[in-house]
Structure formats: C-alpha cells, structure tokens
Design a protein around this motif. Structure first.
Motif, PDB file in Angstrom:
ATOM      1  N   THR A  85       0.858  -1.137  -0.033  1.00  0.00           N
ATOM      2  CA  THR A  85       0.032   0.074   0.082  1.00  0.00           C
ATOM      3  C   THR A  85       0.839   1.283  -0.087  1.00  0.00           C
ATOM      4  OG1 THR A  85      -1.636  -1.332   1.351  1.00  0.00           O
ATOM      5  CG2 THR A  85      -1.903   1.101   1.050  1.00  0.00           C
ATOM      6  N   VAL A  86       0.535   2.257  -0.825  1.00  0.00           N
ATOM      7  CA  VAL A  86       1.133   3.475  -0.925  1.00  0.00           C
ATOM      8  C   VAL A  86       0.146   4.481  -0.653  1.00  0.00           C
ATOM      9  CG1 VAL A  86       2.785   5.131  -2.235  1.00  0.00           C
ATOM     10  CG2 VAL A  86       3.122   2.552  -2.409  1.00  0.00           C
ATOM     11  N   VAL A  87       0.424   5.496   0.263  1.00  0.00           N
ATOM     12  CA  VAL A  87      -0.639   6.491   0.134  1.00  0.00           C
ATOM     13  C   VAL A  87       0.303   7.757  -0.565  1.00  0.00           C
ATOM     14  CG1 VAL A  87      -1.503   8.474   1.738  1.00  0.00           C
ATOM     15  CG2 VAL A  87      -1.565   5.956   2.508  1.00  0.00           C
ATOM     16  N   ALA A  88      -0.576   8.463  -1.599  1.00  0.00           N
ATOM     17  CA  ALA A  88      -0.286   9.518  -2.376  1.00  0.00           C
ATOM     18  C   ALA A  88      -0.834  10.963  -2.093  1.00  0.00           C
ATOM     19  CB  ALA A  88      -0.123   8.920  -3.674  1.00  0.00           C
ATOM     20  N   GLY A  89       0.002  11.828  -2.286  1.00  0.00           N
ATOM     21  CA  GLY A  89      -0.669  13.140  -2.145  1.00  0.00           C
ATOM     22  C   GLY A  89      -0.837  13.821  -0.987  1.00  0.00           C
ATOM     23  N   MET A  90      -0.211  13.466   0.094  1.00  0.00           N
ATOM     24  CA  MET A  90      -0.362  13.815   1.509  1.00  0.00           C
ATOM     25  C   MET A  90      -0.035  15.285   1.430  1.00  0.00           C
ATOM     26  SD  MET A  90       0.986  12.314   5.148  1.00  0.00           S
ATOM     27  CE  MET A  90       0.368  10.647   4.780  1.00  0.00           C
ATOM     28  N   ARG A  91      -0.907  16.322   1.772  1.00  0.00           N
ATOM     29  CA  ARG A  91      -0.639  17.597   2.136  1.00  0.00           C
ATOM     30  C   ARG A  91       0.393  17.887   3.233  1.00  0.00           C
ATOM     31  NH1 ARG A  91      -5.236  21.052   0.003  1.00  0.00           N
ATOM     32  NH2 ARG A  91      -6.407  19.601  -1.229  1.00  0.00           N
ATOM     33  N   PRO A  92       1.328  18.997   3.327  1.00  0.00           N
ATOM     34  CA  PRO A  92       1.981  19.263   4.486  1.00  0.00           C
ATOM     35  C   PRO A  92       1.255  19.321   5.611  1.00  0.00           C
ATOM     36  CG  PRO A  92       2.884  20.341   2.668  1.00  0.00           C
ATOM     37  CD  PRO A  92       1.332  19.986   1.949  1.00  0.00           C
ATOM     38  N   ALA A  93       0.186  19.732   5.798  1.00  0.00           N
ATOM     39  CA  ALA A  93      -0.545  20.108   6.957  1.00  0.00           C
ATOM     40  C   ALA A  93      -1.151  18.716   7.587  1.00  0.00           C
ATOM     41  CB  ALA A  93      -1.738  21.026   6.546  1.00  0.00           C
ATOM     42  N   VAL A  94      -1.525  17.866   6.581  1.00  0.00           N
ATOM     43  CA  VAL A  94      -1.799  16.380   6.974  1.00  0.00           C
ATOM     44  C   VAL A  94      -0.644  15.651   7.741  1.00  0.00           C
ATOM     45  CG1 VAL A  94      -2.745  14.229   6.296  1.00  0.00           C
ATOM     46  CG2 VAL A  94      -3.725  16.173   5.203  1.00  0.00           C
ATOM     47  N   ALA A  95       0.425  15.852   7.090  1.00  0.00           N
ATOM     48  CA  ALA A  95       1.545  15.101   7.431  1.00  0.00           C
ATOM     49  C   ALA A  95       1.986  15.677   8.946  1.00  0.00           C
ATOM     50  CB  ALA A  95       2.748  15.580   6.720  1.00  0.00           C
ATOM     51  N   ILE A  96       1.866  16.863   9.233  1.00  0.00           N
ATOM     52  CA  ILE A  96       2.283  17.561  10.476  1.00  0.00           C
ATOM     53  C   ILE A  96       1.215  17.004  11.304  1.00  0.00           C
ATOM     54  CG2 ILE A  96       1.992  19.817  11.871  1.00  0.00           C
ATOM     55  CD1 ILE A  96       3.249  21.113   9.105  1.00  0.00           C
ATOM     56  N   THR A  97      -0.374  17.061  10.916  1.00  0.00           N
ATOM     57  CA  THR A  97      -1.238  16.435  11.954  1.00  0.00           C
ATOM     58  C   THR A  97      -1.014  15.013  12.352  1.00  0.00           C
ATOM     59  OG1 THR A  97      -2.889  18.006  10.943  1.00  0.00           O
ATOM     60  CG2 THR A  97      -3.562  16.070  12.209  1.00  0.00           C
ATOM     61  N   LEU A  98      -0.804  14.377  11.434  1.00  0.00           N
ATOM     62  CA  LEU A  98      -0.389  12.738  11.860  1.00  0.00           C
ATOM     63  C   LEU A  98       0.863  12.686  12.867  1.00  0.00           C
ATOM     64  CD1 LEU A  98      -0.994  11.186   8.261  1.00  0.00           C
ATOM     65  CD2 LEU A  98      -2.344  11.341  10.298  1.00  0.00           C
ATOM     66  N   VAL A  99       1.615  13.484  12.681  1.00  0.00           N
ATOM     67  CA  VAL A  99       3.076  13.722  13.537  1.00  0.00           C
ATOM     68  C   VAL A  99       2.460  14.067  14.780  1.00  0.00           C
ATOM     69  CG1 VAL A  99       5.094  14.443  13.969  1.00  0.00           C
ATOM     70  CG2 VAL A  99       4.658  13.521  11.658  1.00  0.00           C
ATOM     71  N   GLU A 100       1.786  14.967  14.768  1.00  0.00           N
ATOM     72  CA  GLU A 100       1.169  15.452  16.214  1.00  0.00           C
ATOM     73  C   GLU A 100       0.418  14.520  16.817  1.00  0.00           C
ATOM     74  OE1 GLU A 100      -0.689  19.380  15.098  1.00  0.00           O
ATOM     75  OE2 GLU A 100       1.586  20.260  15.167  1.00  0.00           O
ATOM     76  N   LEU A 101      -0.348  13.710  16.011  1.00  0.00           N
ATOM     77  CA  LEU A 101      -1.314  12.810  16.659  1.00  0.00           C
ATOM     78  C   LEU A 101      -0.349  11.586  17.033  1.00  0.00           C
ATOM     79  CD1 LEU A 101      -4.221  12.728  14.179  1.00  0.00           C
ATOM     80  CD2 LEU A 101      -4.192  13.579  16.649  1.00  0.00           C
ATOM     81  N   GLY A 102       0.574  11.569  16.534  1.00  0.00           N
ATOM     82  CA  GLY A 102       1.641  10.258  17.101  1.00  0.00           C
ATOM     83  C   GLY A 102       1.431   8.981  16.347  1.00  0.00           C
ATOM     84  N   LEU A 103       0.741   8.988  15.149  1.00  0.00           N
ATOM     85  CA  LEU A 103       0.521   7.963  14.352  1.00  0.00           C
ATOM     86  C   LEU A 103       1.743   7.969  13.466  1.00  0.00           C
ATOM     87  CD1 LEU A 103      -3.132   8.990  13.134  1.00  0.00           C
ATOM     88  CD2 LEU A 103      -2.366   7.329  14.926  1.00  0.00           C
ATOM     89  N   THR A 104       2.195   6.593  13.574  1.00  0.00           N
ATOM     90  CA  THR A 104       3.429   6.022  12.807  1.00  0.00           C
ATOM     91  C   THR A 104       3.179   5.424  11.634  1.00  0.00           C
ATOM     92  OG1 THR A 104       3.556   4.118  14.178  1.00  0.00           O
ATOM     93  CG2 THR A 104       4.790   5.873  14.894  1.00  0.00           C
TER      94      THR A 104
END
Length: 138
Positions: A85-104
C-alpha cells in the motif's frame, strides 16, 4: 465488469489498473464509509489478486486519528494478502497533523503523487530487486 471497472465502496470508487487498485479519497469520509472501504479493498485484493494499492489523499484537507488508523489497517491487511500500500498526495498540513497525533502508520509507504506511487510499486514489484539494476555480470 471490465478489468478496469470500478468497485464502488459507499461512494468511494476503487479502480483496478492492472495489478494495482487506485482509491481516491476526497472531502469528508465518514467512519462507516472508511470501514466499508477497508473491507472492500481486502475483498477486492482477494478476488482479483492485485499486488498493490494506491490511496490518493490529495483531496483530503484533514486526516483525523480514525482515518489514519484505517489507512494503517488497510496497509496491514494488504500486506497479509501479499499487496503493498502506498498513500499518495499527502498535504504538508496532513503530515504535520499525523505526526502531532503520534501516528506512525507502520507498513504504509508514501509518495508525492499518484504517478510516483505507481512507479514505487513498479520498482518494488515481486521478482524485481530494489536499487539500481545492472545490465549483467561485470
């Protein structure tokens, strides 16, 4: 239904492109729709024998912890069914949110866009070797 025909998951189209499923997420995705999509992807991998799944989230403004967990579960299920599985097109704000939520998001690969995701899957297809290919023995 043709080989490229859509498998529809509660308003989320799942397209088969050769050995890859392409899922494009846009706008809000309700929890029940996300869970149904997860099941539909697993069923489609099993019935069609695809070896890759590309989930394009470029149309998503926000990815919450539930959707992040669903993406990780899709990747884990796909891996158990011998698909990557590959996730494509992640926006910077989404990446930041995922990191802040602690999702690896273990087992989940990312690409800047759908084209790059398809190339990544082609490079790491079963039987191919990662890294530069040599023309033969030296």
């Amino acid at each position: 239904m043709s080989d490229l025909g859509p498998y529809v998951s509660a308003h989320v189209p799942v397209l088969r492109l050769g050995d890859v499923l392409l899922v494009t997420l846009q706008g809000d995705l309700y929890d029940s729709t996300a869970q149904q999509l997860q099941q539909d992807i697993a069923d489609t991998i099993t019935s069609s024998g695809v070896t890759g799944v590309v989930i394009d989230i470029s149309g998503m403004e926000i990815v919450d912890s539930f959707l992040g967990r669903v993406l990780a579960e899709i990747a884990a299920q796909s891996a158990l069914l011998a698909a990557r599985t590959v996730v494509a097109g992640m926006r910077p704000a989404v990446a930041i949110t995922l990191v802040e939520l602690g999702l690896t998001l273990p087992g989940l690969h990312t690409a800047l866009n759908t084209e790059a995701a398809m190339e990544l899957l082609a490079r790491t297809a079963p039987g191919s070797r990662p890294g530069p290919q040599s023309a033969g023995p030296r």
